[in-house]
Design a protein around this motif. Structure first.
Motif, PDB file in Angstrom:
ATOM      1  N   GLY A   1      -9.129  60.209  44.869  1.00  0.00           N
ATOM      2  CA  GLY A   1      -9.313  60.432  43.446  1.00  0.00           C
ATOM      3  C   GLY A   1      -8.742  59.326  42.592  1.00  0.00           C
ATOM      4  O   GLY A   1      -9.357  58.912  41.594  1.00  0.00           O
ATOM      5  N   GLU A   2      -7.574  58.798  42.995  1.00  0.00           N
ATOM      6  CA  GLU A   2      -6.944  57.727  42.222  1.00  0.00           C
ATOM      7  C   GLU A   2      -7.662  56.396  42.424  1.00  0.00           C
ATOM      8  O   GLU A   2      -7.821  55.617  41.481  1.00  0.00           O
ATOM      9  N   VAL A   3      -8.068  56.106  43.657  1.00  0.00           N
ATOM     10  CA  VAL A   3      -8.807  54.862  43.918  1.00  0.00           C
ATOM     11  C   VAL A   3     -10.097  54.848  43.108  1.00  0.00           C
ATOM     12  O   VAL A   3     -10.468  53.828  42.504  1.00  0.00           O
ATOM     13  N   GLU A   4     -10.783  55.973  43.050  1.00  0.00           N
ATOM     14  CA  GLU A   4     -12.016  56.062  42.266  1.00  0.00           C
ATOM     15  C   GLU A   4     -11.738  55.938  40.775  1.00  0.00           C
ATOM     16  O   GLU A   4     -12.534  55.364  40.025  1.00  0.00           O
TER      17      GLU A   4
ATOM     18  N   GLU B   1       3.126  63.383  28.821  1.00  0.00           N
ATOM     19  CA  GLU B   1       2.731  63.259  27.421  1.00  0.00           C
ATOM     20  C   GLU B   1       1.493  62.382  27.244  1.00  0.00           C
ATOM     21  O   GLU B   1       0.959  62.258  26.142  1.00  0.00           O
ATOM     22  N   GLY B   2       1.042  61.755  28.321  1.00  0.00           N
ATOM     23  CA  GLY B   2      -0.090  60.841  28.241  1.00  0.00           C
ATOM     24  C   GLY B   2      -1.393  61.481  28.680  1.00  0.00           C
ATOM     25  O   GLY B   2      -1.467  62.697  28.918  1.00  0.00           O
ATOM     26  N   PRO B   3      -2.435  60.694  28.839  1.00  0.00           N
ATOM     27  CA  PRO B   3      -3.758  61.214  29.163  1.00  0.00           C
ATOM     28  C   PRO B   3      -3.858  61.800  30.574  1.00  0.00           C
ATOM     29  O   PRO B   3      -4.797  62.550  30.848  1.00  0.00           O
ATOM     30  N   ARG B   4      -2.884  61.501  31.456  1.00  0.00           N
ATOM     31  CA  ARG B   4      -2.949  62.053  32.813  1.00  0.00           C
ATOM     32  C   ARG B   4      -2.335  63.452  32.896  1.00  0.00           C
ATOM     33  O   ARG B   4      -2.506  64.144  33.893  1.00  0.00           O
TER      34      ARG B   4
ATOM     35  N   CYS C   1      -4.181  49.323  31.887  1.00  0.00           N
ATOM     36  CA  CYS C   1      -4.436  50.641  31.323  1.00  0.00           C
ATOM     37  C   CYS C   1      -4.148  51.752  32.322  1.00  0.00           C
ATOM     38  O   CYS C   1      -3.588  52.794  31.974  1.00  0.00           O
ATOM     39  N   TYR C   2      -4.529  51.534  33.579  1.00  0.00           N
ATOM     40  CA  TYR C   2      -4.266  52.558  34.595  1.00  0.00           C
ATOM     41  C   TYR C   2      -2.765  52.798  34.735  1.00  0.00           C
ATOM     42  O   TYR C   2      -2.303  53.953  34.755  1.00  0.00           O
ATOM     43  N   ILE C   3      -1.987  51.722  34.828  1.00  0.00           N
ATOM     44  CA  ILE C   3      -0.542  51.882  35.003  1.00  0.00           C
ATOM     45  C   ILE C   3       0.099  52.451  33.736  1.00  0.00           C
ATOM     46  O   ILE C   3       1.002  53.295  33.803  1.00  0.00           O
ATOM     47  N   GLU C   4      -0.347  52.022  32.586  1.00  0.00           N
ATOM     48  CA  GLU C   4       0.166  52.604  31.338  1.00  0.00           C
ATOM     49  C   GLU C   4      -0.029  54.116  31.318  1.00  0.00           C
ATOM     50  O   GLU C   4       0.869  54.866  30.916  1.00  0.00           O
ATOM     51  N   ASP C   5      -1.200  54.563  31.736  1.00  0.00           N
ATOM     52  CA  ASP C   5      -1.489  55.994  31.707  1.00  0.00           C
ATOM     53  C   ASP C   5      -0.606  56.751  32.693  1.00  0.00           C
ATOM     54  O   ASP C   5      -0.203  57.887  32.421  1.00  0.00           O
TER      55      ASP C   5
ATOM     56  N   ARG D   1     -15.018  49.475  35.939  1.00  0.00           N
ATOM     57  CA  ARG D   1     -16.467  49.469  35.804  1.00  0.00           C
ATOM     58  C   ARG D   1     -16.945  49.762  34.393  1.00  0.00           C
ATOM     59  O   ARG D   1     -17.949  49.222  33.935  1.00  0.00           O
ATOM     60  N   ASP D   2     -16.220  50.626  33.700  1.00  0.00           N
ATOM     61  CA  ASP D   2     -16.743  51.181  32.448  1.00  0.00           C
ATOM     62  C   ASP D   2     -15.640  51.237  31.400  1.00  0.00           C
ATOM     63  O   ASP D   2     -14.709  52.027  31.513  1.00  0.00           O
ATOM     64  N   ALA D   3     -15.754  50.392  30.398  1.00  0.00           N
ATOM     65  CA  ALA D   3     -14.729  50.359  29.342  1.00  0.00           C
ATOM     66  C   ALA D   3     -14.596  51.709  28.654  1.00  0.00           C
ATOM     67  O   ALA D   3     -13.520  52.072  28.176  1.00  0.00           O
ATOM     68  N   SER D   4     -15.670  52.492  28.623  1.00  0.00           N
ATOM     69  CA  SER D   4     -15.605  53.796  27.959  1.00  0.00           C
ATOM     70  C   SER D   4     -14.752  54.782  28.740  1.00  0.00           C
ATOM     71  O   SER D   4     -14.348  55.817  28.211  1.00  0.00           O
ATOM     72  N   ALA D   5     -14.467  54.465  30.027  1.00  0.00           N
ATOM     73  CA  ALA D   5     -13.616  55.338  30.829  1.00  0.00           C
ATOM     74  C   ALA D   5     -12.143  55.130  30.517  1.00  0.00           C
ATOM     75  O   ALA D   5     -11.297  55.927  30.909  1.00  0.00           O
ATOM     76  N   LEU D   6     -11.823  54.043  29.798  1.00  0.00           N
ATOM     77  CA  LEU D   6     -10.433  53.762  29.458  1.00  0.00           C
ATOM     78  C   LEU D   6      -9.999  54.638  28.293  1.00  0.00           C
ATOM     79  O   LEU D   6     -10.636  54.637  27.240  1.00  0.00           O
ATOM     80  N   PRO D   7      -8.910  55.389  28.467  1.00  0.00           N
ATOM     81  CA  PRO D   7      -8.412  56.181  27.348  1.00  0.00           C
ATOM     82  C   PRO D   7      -8.054  55.292  26.168  1.00  0.00           C
ATOM     83  O   PRO D   7      -7.775  54.105  26.317  1.00  0.00           O
ATOM     84  N   GLU D   8      -8.064  55.876  24.991  1.00  0.00           N
ATOM     85  CA  GLU D   8      -7.705  55.119  23.790  1.00  0.00           C
ATOM     86  C   GLU D   8      -6.285  54.595  23.908  1.00  0.00           C
ATOM     87  O   GLU D   8      -5.383  55.295  24.380  1.00  0.00           O
ATOM     88  N   ARG D   9      -6.090  53.376  23.480  1.00  0.00           N
ATOM     89  CA  ARG D   9      -4.747  52.791  23.474  1.00  0.00           C
ATOM     90  C   ARG D   9      -4.050  53.158  22.193  1.00  0.00           C
ATOM     91  O   ARG D   9      -4.516  52.816  21.095  1.00  0.00           O
TER      92      ARG D   9
END
Length: 341
Positions: A311-314, A220-223, A210-214, A321-329
């Motif tokens: 910032g990126e490491v965190e 155009e993505g969540p970043r 998910c991190y690499i996808e973003d 740590r938290d599935a809710s932190a993952l942007p919607e796929r």
């Protein structure tokens, strides 16, 4: 600042403190080994078959000719230093050097050895710990007295920390001296570059994918911004770039057999890099936990490693740590993206 040598810097840092003087002597010995190795590398194929496989580690990783030569150069350089115990990637067990020594040293004599015959950067990584007995190399990274790496590229660089910031030096070849070029390296907290071996994407866990996808989704993505990919297959080369201009490096554990804990060694790869990064205002984790807080169980213990811009490491840690932190796929992205969630 350019005229200040490594010797000058270490003399000023150590003063009359006996243990610091021992650390300084040991760093200078490692720099001597680096100079000798740099000359050998500069000869390239003229120096012989340096990339030829000469043996294998117990876990199956190959040992190249230059791996063994580098290990011998380091051992010879440290023979007269106040080092009681030496651990190396090229040795199954630590060896005793100086019975009166006050320090323990662990090294990866040649990081990135797959690049030997392709004229890309390779390096030497080291950590220096207080000698506390036979298990001195199994202290957590918070106990490091000094750490660094030498980078053999277009120029020979040395990144060093003694716990008072991270300094960068460059070898002045005509004079045989390492000269300071950066007194206080600072890793920017945010970045637009990441380094990871994308050929392993299908094996990553969901958080890493998910991190690499973003990052790949760019503006155009969540970043909301574009990222560049960098990967040298030599950790010291990526680490030096991050010290110079920021970025994040990921070598996660993955689903391949034998890769559940990554492939990098905690004691003599992850710990020294983490010390350098933290002293330059960066960060280093195993994806969740601070690297320097991990207590080693064995000399060659492996660990996943994420380091660089804080910032990126965190952010990577939040994804783990938290599935809710993952942007919607996005279903569309999931079907057509380069990496499937």
């Amino acid at each position: 600042m350019i005229s200040r040598t490594l010797q000058d810097h270490l003399d000023g840092w150590a003063g009359s403190d006996a243990l610091r003087r021992d650390v300084a002597t040991t760093v200078l010995a490692l720099a001597d080994a680096g100079r000798a190795l740099a000359e050998l590398l500069a000869a390239g194929p003229l120096a012989g078959g340096l990339a030829e496989v000469r043996g294998f580690h117990a876990d199956g990783d190959s040992q190249k000719e230059l791996d063994l030569v580098a290990d011998e150069l380091v051992r010879e350089a440290l023979a007269a230093a106040p080092v009681a115990l030496l651990g190396s990637e090229e040795m199954d067990e630590p060896v005793e050097l100086n019975p009166a020594g006050t320090l323990a040293v662990a090294v990866d004599p040649l990081d990135g050895s797959s690049n030997i015959d392709t004229d890309l950067s390779v390096g030497t990584i080291f950590t220096i710990l207080p000698y506390t007995g036979a298990d001195a190399l199994l202290q957590p990274g918070t106990q490091q007295l000094a750490a660094g790496f030498l980078l053999y590229g277009p120029h020979v660089a040395l990144a060093l920390t003694t716990g008072a910031g991270t300094q960068l030096f460059v070898l002045d070849r005509p004079f045989g001296q390492f000269r300071m070029v950066e007194a206080e390296a600072q890793v920017p907290a945010e970045t637009g570059e990441y380094a990871i071996n994308a050929s392993n994407a299908r094996h990553w866990d969901r958080a890493v994918r998910c991190y690499i996808e973003d990052c790949l989704a760019g503006g155009e993505g969540p970043r909301d911004r574009d990222f560049n990919t960098r990967w040298v297959a030599s950790m010291v080369a990526d680490a030096y770039r991050i010290l110079m201009r920021g970025g994040i490096y990921l070598y996660p554990g993955d689903a391949r057999r034998g890769y559940g804990q990554g492939r990098l060694r905690l004691v003599y790869e992850a710990n020294p890099i983490a010390f350098l990064m933290e002293q330059a205002q960066g960060a280093a984790t195993d994806g969740l936990q601070r690297i320097l807080d991990i207590v080693p169980e064995s000399l060659h213990q492996r660990v996943p490693l994420v380091f660089g811009s804080r910032g990126e490491v965190e952010r990577v840690a939040r994804y783990h740590r938290d599935a809710s932190a993952l942007p919607e796929r996005s279903p569309l992205f999931g079907r057509r993206g380069l990496l499937r969630a």
